[in-house]
Scaffold this active site. Structure first.
Site, PDB file in Angstrom:
ATOM      1  N   HIS A 184       0.829  -1.211   0.000  1.00  0.00           N
ATOM      2  CA  HIS A 184       0.000   0.000   0.000  1.00  0.00           C
ATOM      3  C   HIS A 184       0.868   1.268   0.000  1.00  0.00           C
ATOM      4  CE1 HIS A 184      -3.671  -2.340   1.032  1.00  0.00           C
ATOM      5  NE2 HIS A 184      -2.803  -3.078   1.712  1.00  0.00           N
ATOM      6  N   SER A 314      16.009  18.751 -17.821  1.00  0.00           N
ATOM      7  CA  SER A 314      15.256  19.994 -17.724  1.00  0.00           C
ATOM      8  C   SER A 314      15.920  21.072 -18.563  1.00  0.00           C
ATOM      9  CB  SER A 314      15.174  20.456 -16.263  1.00  0.00           C
ATOM     10  OG  SER A 314      14.570  21.733 -16.181  1.00  0.00           O
ATOM     11  N   LYS A 320      19.516  18.431 -13.532  1.00  0.00           N
ATOM     12  CA  LYS A 320      18.386  17.534 -13.270  1.00  0.00           C
ATOM     13  C   LYS A 320      18.404  16.381 -14.271  1.00  0.00           C
ATOM     14  CE  LYS A 320      13.442  17.793 -12.158  1.00  0.00           C
ATOM     15  NZ  LYS A 320      12.954  16.580 -12.834  1.00  0.00           N
ATOM     16  N   GLU A 327       9.907   6.104 -18.208  1.00  0.00           N
ATOM     17  CA  GLU A 327       8.832   6.928 -18.765  1.00  0.00           C
ATOM     18  C   GLU A 327       8.488   6.505 -20.189  1.00  0.00           C
ATOM     19  OE1 GLU A 327       9.802  10.943 -16.131  1.00  0.00           O
ATOM     20  OE2 GLU A 327      10.359  10.886 -18.244  1.00  0.00           O
TER      21      GLU A 327
END
Length: 459
Positions: A184, A314, A320, A327
């Protein structure tokens, strides 16, 4: 031949102007003009499968006395060229066309007839000779199935094996690296990173097994059923002979459909295979999401693992780096889920002796196979293989969680342990410190029962 770059050809409906450089004929040209819908043409693997079918059919038609040997040889040679991808640019018909795929089948017939005519030195007829003993209604669904069988057998399944092996290598590498388990998305009893990686490998292997089973059924080809499944104009032995040739040349498991009416009027096998591709996608999404969670941060997230740095993440935040491969996998999953919805709905729309949604089924199913084949190899090679574990961070999480106290249930009982967990959460003291302070267990026994690696082994 006219002076404006076109030639005039004729079919049963009259004259048609065809680009002079095109190797297709009037029926293909009509389809090009009738269906400027999406700009998407059929997957190349489907065109190659059509070429293979036409080549094998020509050879069988010669042996059965349907075609003259020189005609059959010319048609077979042209079909093999199409099967090898030499003429992909000659297949311009849009995916969204006549529901039987007749336009694409006639595109193949016309291109192969043009090539055979050049080779033979006399006109070869696209219907009477290239399409002899066939109909679009049995050839086109057979081409879908053949293309799926070949691309799954020689593309997707090896890619899945490669991904599973890469995950297993990580499972062995991190077999003793303890981390907090999570259910969970909340703290749970410890596991090892190796156990998680091994679970991912099993998911991929099991998905491959289900896909392999589904593709065996897809390998039942409707060839020989011709227009409605009755086999009109197909000589005895034609279908079995063609299927045998295709199986040998494609190195895949094929057989003639057990029931031609089912194989042409419905496309349940394609729906089933698409469903297994969706199930695989669900497994890939679970794995990709877990990796994104574990790599999150690196300062404000879990930061349990480090994924390979592949590109700047980025345009405004220097330094970054994002989890781009997970993805990409996730986006393929979204596409495959959508493709499966289209295949399933199209598969439900068969009417009497034909499902007239074949091109859209072909487009979505074969795209799913191609996308999954490509992205699983990338996932293995450019992401999984380069994963690095932050062992100190993971062990720190595992030691800090109060849920290790579940191992004390057999000694102290659920209610007493629940009270200890609540007190630990309130005071910040460790479970071990509380048990010792309250005199509930000897330190040596407590150390044994709270050994983190032992807990991951169920002891």
């Amino acid at each position: 031949m006219s002076d404006d770059g076109f030639r005039v050809e004729h079919d049963a409906m009259g004259e048609v102007r065809v680009p002079s450089s095109a190797r297709w004929g009037p029926q293909t040209q009509r389809a090009v003009e009738n269906f400027p819908v999406s700009g998407m043409v059929m997957e190349p693997c489907l065109i190659h499968a059509l070429g293979a079918i036409k080549a094998a059919a020509a050879e069988l038609n010669v042996s059965l006395g349907v075609l003259a040997p020189e005609v059959g040889a010319a048609v077979a040679a042209a079909g093999r060229e199409v099967a090898q991808g030499q003429w992909d640019d000659e297949f311009p018909v849009d995916v969204f066309q006549t529901g039987s795929g007749t336009s694409t089948n006639m595109n193949a017939n016309e291109v192969i007839a043009f090539l055979a005519t050049e080779r033979l030195g006399r006109v070869v007829h696209p219907n009477d000779e290239v399409n002899a003993s066939q109909s679009s209604n049995d050839v086109f669904p057979s081409a879908i199935r053949l293309a799926a069988a070949i691309t799954v057998t020689h593309g997707l399944l090896p890619a899945l094996d490669h991904l599973a092996d890469t995950l297993l290598a990580k499972a062995h590498e991190y077999a003793t690296v303890v981390k907090a388990g999570r259910t969970h998305l909340m703290d749970a009893t410890p596991v090892t990173l190796g156990q998680e990686m091994g679970g991912y490998a099993a998911q991929i292997s099991q998905a491959g097994e289900r896909i392999a089973a589904a593709v065996v059924v897809v390998g039942e080809l409707p060839l020989g059923g011709t227009a409605t499944g009755t086999g009109l104009n197909a000589p005895a032995g034609f279908a079995a002979g063609v299927v045998a040739l295709l199986a040998t040349r494609g190195d895949v498991v094929l057989r003639e459909a057990r029931n031609h009416f089912a194989a042409q009027g419905a496309q349940d096998a394609l729906v089933s295979l698409s469903g297994e591709l969706r199930a695989l996608s669900g497994a890939l999404l679970k794995i990709a999401n877990d990796l994104r969670w574990m790599a999150s941060g690196p300062t404000s997230g879990l930061a349990e693992i480090r994924l390979p740095d592949l590109q700047p993440g980025s345009s405004i935040m220097p330094g970054k780096v994002n989890p781009v491969l997970p993805e990409a996998v996730s986006q393929v999953v979204v596409q495959v889920f959508g493709n499966d919805a289209a295949v399933a709905f199209a598969g439900s729309q068969g009417s009497f002796e034909l499902n007239a949604f074949l091109p859209v089924m072909a487009r979505n199913l074969l795209e799913s196979i191609r996308l999954l084949t490509n992205v699983t190899r990338l996932f293995a090679d450019r992401c999984i293989r380069g994963i690095e574990a932050n062992e100190e961070r993971m062990r720190g999480y595992a030691e800090a969680t109060a849920q290790v106290a579940a191992a004390l249930n057999p000694v102290l009982g659920y209610d007493r342990v629940a009270a200890l967990v609540q007190e630990s959460s309130t005071t910040g003291q460790s479970i071990r410190a509380l048990v010792i302070a309250q005199g509930l267990m000897e330190a040596s026994e407590l150390d044994t029962r709270l050994d983190l690696l032992g807990l991951t082994e169920g002891r």
